[in-house]
Scaffold this motif. Structure first.
Motif, PDB file in Angstrom:
ATOM      1  N   ARG A  81       0.797  -1.224   0.000  1.00 14.18           N
ATOM      2  CA  ARG A  81       0.000   0.000   0.000  1.00 14.18           C
ATOM      3  C   ARG A  81       0.833   1.279   0.000  1.00 14.18           C
ATOM      4  NH1 ARG A  81      -5.458  -0.164   3.602  1.00 14.18           N
ATOM      5  NH2 ARG A  81      -6.394  -2.030   2.721  1.00 14.18           N
ATOM      6  N   PHE A  82       2.013   1.243   0.614  1.00 16.08           N
ATOM      7  CA  PHE A  82       2.744   2.483   0.849  1.00 16.08           C
ATOM      8  C   PHE A  82       4.077   2.512   0.107  1.00 16.08           C
ATOM      9  CE2 PHE A  82      -0.033   1.901   4.542  1.00 16.08           C
ATOM     10  CZ  PHE A  82      -0.672   3.128   4.576  1.00 16.08           C
ATOM     11  N   ASP A  83       4.688   3.684   0.116  1.00 14.92           N
ATOM     12  CA  ASP A  83       5.987   3.893  -0.512  1.00 14.92           C
ATOM     13  C   ASP A  83       7.030   3.031   0.202  1.00 14.92           C
ATOM     14  OD1 ASP A  83       8.581   4.909  -1.090  1.00 14.92           O
ATOM     15  OD2 ASP A  83       7.689   6.801  -1.750  1.00 14.92           O
ATOM     16  N   GLN A  84       7.552   2.040  -0.526  1.00  7.73           N
ATOM     17  CA  GLN A  84       8.452   1.072   0.107  1.00  7.73           C
ATOM     18  C   GLN A  84       9.761   1.721   0.556  1.00  7.73           C
ATOM     19  OE1 GLN A  84       7.141   0.498  -3.036  1.00  7.73           O
ATOM     20  NE2 GLN A  84       5.483  -0.899  -2.435  1.00  7.73           N
ATOM     21  N   ARG A  85      10.254   2.682  -0.207  1.00 12.69           N
ATOM     22  CA  ARG A  85      11.506   3.337   0.168  1.00 12.69           C
ATOM     23  C   ARG A  85      11.359   4.045   1.508  1.00 12.69           C
ATOM     24  NH1 ARG A  85      13.997   8.431  -0.575  1.00 12.69           N
ATOM     25  NH2 ARG A  85      12.047   9.214  -1.413  1.00 12.69           N
ATOM     26  N   ARG A  86      10.293   4.803   1.674  1.00 13.58           N
ATOM     27  CA  ARG A  86      10.071   5.506   2.932  1.00 13.58           C
ATOM     28  C   ARG A  86       9.764   4.528   4.064  1.00 13.58           C
ATOM     29  NH1 ARG A  86       6.446  10.667   0.826  1.00 13.58           N
ATOM     30  NH2 ARG A  86       8.164  11.763  -0.204  1.00 13.58           N
ATOM     31  N   LEU A  87       9.085   3.450   3.736  1.00 13.09           N
ATOM     32  CA  LEU A  87       8.775   2.452   4.753  1.00 13.09           C
ATOM     33  C   LEU A  87      10.057   1.814   5.289  1.00 13.09           C
ATOM     34  CD1 LEU A  87       6.699   0.822   6.329  1.00 13.09           C
ATOM     35  CD2 LEU A  87       6.488  -0.716   4.360  1.00 13.09           C
ATOM     36  N   ILE A  88      10.993   1.502   4.393  1.00 12.74           N
ATOM     37  CA  ILE A  88      12.269   0.927   4.826  1.00 12.74           C
ATOM     38  C   ILE A  88      13.048   1.927   5.663  1.00 12.74           C
ATOM     39  CG2 ILE A  88      14.495   0.042   4.019  1.00 12.74           C
ATOM     40  CD1 ILE A  88      12.986  -1.062   1.568  1.00 12.74           C
ATOM     41  N   MET A  89      13.036   3.192   5.246  1.00 11.12           N
ATOM     42  CA  MET A  89      13.710   4.221   6.046  1.00 11.12           C
ATOM     43  C   MET A  89      13.135   4.268   7.463  1.00 11.12           C
ATOM     44  SD  MET A  89      13.936   7.230   3.158  1.00 11.12           S
ATOM     45  CE  MET A  89      14.246   8.499   4.389  1.00 11.12           C
ATOM     46  N   THR A  90      11.811   4.162   7.572  1.00 12.42           N
ATOM     47  CA  THR A  90      11.160   4.209   8.884  1.00 12.42           C
ATOM     48  C   THR A  90      11.523   2.996   9.727  1.00 12.42           C
ATOM     49  OG1 THR A  90       9.294   5.451   7.940  1.00 12.42           O
ATOM     50  CG2 THR A  90       8.941   4.357  10.059  1.00 12.42           C
TER      51      THR A  90
END
Length: 439
Positions: A81-90
């Motif tokens: 559902r979400f931006d994977q790059r930002r999710l990994i950063m989080t």
């Protein structure tokens, strides 16, 4: 001559590393996984220093495994559902933060057992979201025709750091203390965060439909309706739950059965790790999928039989040299078919389902501690060597039975070659140079 040498060197570089975006991702993953291996080593060392109880070591592994298993399916939904790059950063930042808390508590000499267990639970829960996001992201950084190479390179990081990171962590703990080892472990996760911040990735289509529960059910239905995915994930489950149970029983096998002590146990595990690393490096240079179906079936059968042989020969022969040779074979066979499974999944799964399918796939890996607990109970009833043998035979039987009877699995190589041809002709192609980040 220099140009010719440069051309030859370029050809020897694994195909996936020719893609700059994947290369940056891979370097970040190397730092992150190294930090994870140091964290795990430090956690076990610290908990044993605090309690002196082998049982307490199991609490750490169980806490991490339970939270990861419980949240993996939701992690797959979030990854879709979400931006994977930002999710990994989080997720990487959260993990680093948890590790720094543990490091500070250790440095101040106020750390307690429940701190270690609770942080292990938190790290496992965050990993349930981090893993699927990574599995969704990196296939978009390469062409699918080099997927086997990318999966093998990812696996090489895990295998290589499994050999090197504990030794480095042990040296750091002896030289500077456990807290310093934890701080360095957290730094590895922050390096991955920085690499992801600078990474430019293609725009990845995402769709939001209904509730998270609806998406989970949709993903499970998709897996159930496609026998190839069902078999590949089930094969991974059998390997994690039954095939890797011998790792949990290795101290008993080394000390009580083979009589080689802790040094012998370390050598057995190192030989298996070296074999796995060499195999992944070999697979990383492959440019074509080959006969993946038969690699999976044959590798599963051979790996299971090798594990069973380890148990039987340890009980009836008792040769340490023979056990070392068998561990080397186990490392080769297990790595061959597990790498083939993951690369096949990544090549065949639709993008809109990738997070949920790979989240369910990742959940099977967290079953190893539970399988180890079952194997331990079984060992108390029929002996440790026979418990190891039963686990190996279960893996081999599943590969022979459902694997040989599944027509789609047997023709898996043909299905993957169709994907390769489609990629070569421009369909589903991932460009080596990534577009701007989706801000």
């Amino acid at each position: 001559m220099p140009k010719r040498i440069m051309t030859q060197l370029t050809r020897r570089v694994p195909p996936a590393l020719h893609y700059p975006a994947y290369r940056a991702y891979w370097l970040g993953l190397l730092a992150s996984v190294s930090g994870f291996q140091m964290l795990r080593f430090g956690q076990y060392w610290l908990i044993y220093q605090l309690t002196g109880s082998p049982l307490a070591l199991g609490y750490v592994g169980l806490a991490s495994g339970v939270s990861a298993i419980g949240l993996n399916l939701f992690g797959g939904v979030v990854a879709d559902r979400f931006d994977q790059r930002r999710l990994i950063m989080t997720t990487q930042s959260l993990t680093a933060g948890l590790i720094f808390v543990l490091a500070t508590l250790t440095l101040l000499d106020t750390v307690q057992v429940w701190h270690v267990v609770l942080i292990a639970f938190g790290v496992g829960g965050v990993e349930a979201f981090d893993g699927p996001a990574r599995q969704v992201l990196y296939p978009h950084l390469i062409d699918r025709r080099v997927m086997v190479s990318a999966v093998a390179l990812n696996s090489a990081i895990w295998q290589g750091t499994r050999i090197m990171a504990p030794a480095v962590a042990g040296f750091i703990i002896a030289w500077a203390g456990t807290a310093v080892a934890f701080y360095l472990a957290g730094l590895g996760f922050f390096i991955m965060t920085a690499m992801m911040y600078r990474l430019q990735v293609p725009r990845i289509a995402r769709r939001v439909r209904g509730s998270a529960v609806h998406d989970i059910v949709e993903g499970l239905t998709f897996i159930r309706q496609h026998s190839v995915f069902s078999f590949l994930i089930a094969m991974t489950f059998f390997n994690s739950f039954f095939g890797l149970a011998y790792i949990m029983l290795m101290p008993v096998l080394a000390v009580d059965i083979l009589h080689v002590g802790a040094n012998g146990q370390g050598l057995l595990m190192s030989v298996g790790g070296v074999a796995s690393l060499l195999t992944t490096l070999c697979l990383s240079s492959r440019r074509h999928v080959g006969s993946q179906g038969w690699l999976i079936i044959g590798g599963g059968v051979m790996s299971g039989l090798a594990v069973a042989t380890l148990g039987l020969t340890s009980a009836f022969v008792g040769s340490f040299a023979l056990a070392l040779a068998i561990m080397f074979v186990i490392g080769i066979c297990n790595t061959t078919y597990t790498t083939s499974i993951q690369s096949s999944l990544q090549m065949l799964v639709p993008d809109v389902m990738r997070g949920r399918v790979m989240g369910f796939y990742g959940m099977t890996y967290n079953m190893t501690p539970l399988g180890g607990m079952l194997a331990g109970a079984l060992a108390g009833l029929i002996s440790t060597p026979l418990a190891i043998t039963v686990g190996g035979l279960a893996v081999a039987a599943f590969a022979i039975g459902p694997g040989m009877m599944n027509w789609e699995v047997r023709r898996l190589g043909a299905l993957l070659r169709q994907v390769e041809k489609a990629t070569a002709s421009g369909m589903n192609k991932r460009r080596p140079s990534a577009s701007t980040a989706d801000d």
